[in-house]
Design an enzyme around this catalytic site. Sequence first.
Site, PDB file in Angstrom:
ATOM      1  N   HIS A  41       0.750  -1.316  -0.073  1.00 32.18           N
ATOM      2  CA  HIS A  41       0.128  -0.003  -0.064  1.00 32.18           C
ATOM      3  C   HIS A  41       0.814   1.180   0.120  1.00 32.18           C
ATOM      4  CE1 HIS A  41      -3.981  -1.422   0.129  1.00 32.18           C
ATOM      5  NE2 HIS A  41      -3.643  -2.243   1.190  1.00 32.18           N
TER       6      HIS A  41
ATOM      7  N   CYS B  77      10.745  -5.439 -22.788  1.00 31.63           N
ATOM      8  CA  CYS B  77       9.326  -4.937 -22.807  1.00 31.63           C
ATOM      9  C   CYS B  77       8.921  -5.158 -21.333  1.00 31.63           C
ATOM     10  CB  CYS B  77       8.534  -5.591 -23.921  1.00 31.63           C
ATOM     11  SG  CYS B  77       8.363  -7.070 -24.090  1.00 31.63           S
TER      12      CYS B  77
END
Lengths: 551, 89
Positions: free
Chosen positions: A186, A486
């Site tokens: 969080h 990527c």
Amino acid sequence: MTAAEMTGIGVSPGVASAPAARLAPPPALPADTGPEADTGAALASATAALAAVAADLEARAERADGPAAEVLYAQAMIPEDPALADRIAQGLAEGRSAPHALAGAFDSFKASLEAAGGYLAERAADLDDLRDRAVAALLGLPMPGLPDPGHPYVLVARDLAPADTAALDPSTVVAVVTEQGGPTSHTAILAKSMGLPAVVACPDAAALADGVPVLVDGRTGLVAVDPGPERVRRALEGEARRTEALAGSRGPGRTADGHAVQLLVNLGSPADLDAAAAADSEGVGLFRTEFLFLDRETAPTVEEQTAAYAQVFAAFQGRKVVVRTLDAGADKPLAFADHGDEPNPALGVRGIRLARTAAGAALLDDQLAAIGAAATAGDADVWVMAPMVATQAEARAFAARCRDHGLDTAGTMIEVPAAALRAARILDDCDFASLGTNDLGQYALAADRMNGALADLLDPWQPALLDLVSLAAEAGRESGKPVGVCGEAASDPLLACVLVGLGVTSLSMAPSAIPAVRAELASRTLDECAVLAAEALHADDAAEARRRAAC
Amino acid sequence: MSERTVVIGSKVGLHLRPARLFVKAAKEQPVPVTIGRPGEEPVDAASMLLVVSIGAKYGDEVVLRAEGEGAEAALDALATVLATDQDAE
């Protein structure tokens, strides 16, 4: 005295300096004085304490917005959970005092969440916070929470619960440093959404005392203790220059000496197409096609797929689009393909391995036919690559299949260590390769991407991962074939320079990450990138690699 | 006893927002409802802690059960909540 330095994982970029202030400690649980004389009254007072905590969380949720509010609303349901009340009543009946019955009820749920592992284990810390708040309310103590030293400060904590981060006032808190947590905690998510520099997983921060000046770099993960005004000034100036360069950054990616590095975007759903096409990029480096296949009972028809691909190729007219064929498997199962029962899905039949069965091969042929048809009709430079290639034979078979469908630029993802180790041979049969650093890291370090407890092993700066990138890039250089990245690694500006120094020819990332990467690349020559890469490769671990590159 | 087998439709699985919307809907039903994985001990659908501890992910099957007047309608309503991708908006 010389400034001490500590390192964690930088999860929200930016530089800030202020005295440290620690999060108020949780209330100490008094000795168990149970059993309670009146268990009914004890349960009522525990319930009232829980209601107070829930009301407090709801009030905070109403003041917050975005992801912070969502997390708080979900948390506000827990104190009034019927199962929690049942366990408190049970604890009281077993002869425990009210505070102990209350704390014990939270702890029993925490244990089951931790046992579940992964995402739920990361959420287990939230229950500790709720427990501490409820115990404080029951004992009539002030709620544990943010410090209020009366001046701007760097918030230092073991870990932050959503209730703490949501209440952060960015005009008082200038940065966040936590001892625990990972890139998906969080603290990371919320600090990023608030634009606060944040460093997590910095165990040395336990030694930081209130009032000690610290300098926090949320990009590099560096925390300098007692840095002195000169160093702070330099760090802030560097950051200001970076922000300025960002604002003025546009056009194709180049190093300071003009070495071209293609900057591309990752695209995963038609909903993101407009934003992706509008980004200042040379095209799409990773077009994920799973959106066409998941969430449905039957496979999409060739016509349906053709229309979807054509839409993307039209939006990227005149630019490059690298299409990755279907990467489904046991963690992203298809309703219409039989994946069998796999105890270890990440190591199972996923990606190109689906083509081992006749049904899977037919799916792939349909997809390639649709890509081929859309490519012919459109005006984009269409490249196609297969996920999860492990061997040269797989790469060769895929390239041949592509050419059968008129697709002349065929490549492979390199996300299996075997493919990186044998990249030279794999490139013999393909036209290009693209490194998926997230999965390559997961497989090289044998660390489940979903397990937050292993965040340090999944750090894209792990020298072992960089070794594999280096092997693949070297193979690309020798064969003259492009080898791009990527994965997540490409969007970290400093790491992007390291990748370029290793020989990577293109970087594909979220559109929002491009300006920072372009600016960082433009500030270094190719030789300087190579020096950075050598520094990172010579490090003993990820933290040292990051530190050596940052200096 | 009525029951429904539902496939979780939220990409993030049954936690955070999808779990909150499900538990909220369960509390609004006129009958108690349980949820569990097939063949496992079911839990109270009105408990966020117990619902989350099932650890149901995208594509997993869960079984909803209820009894009494309004059970069928309650299960239909809750099955819809679970099958929808609540995180997509």
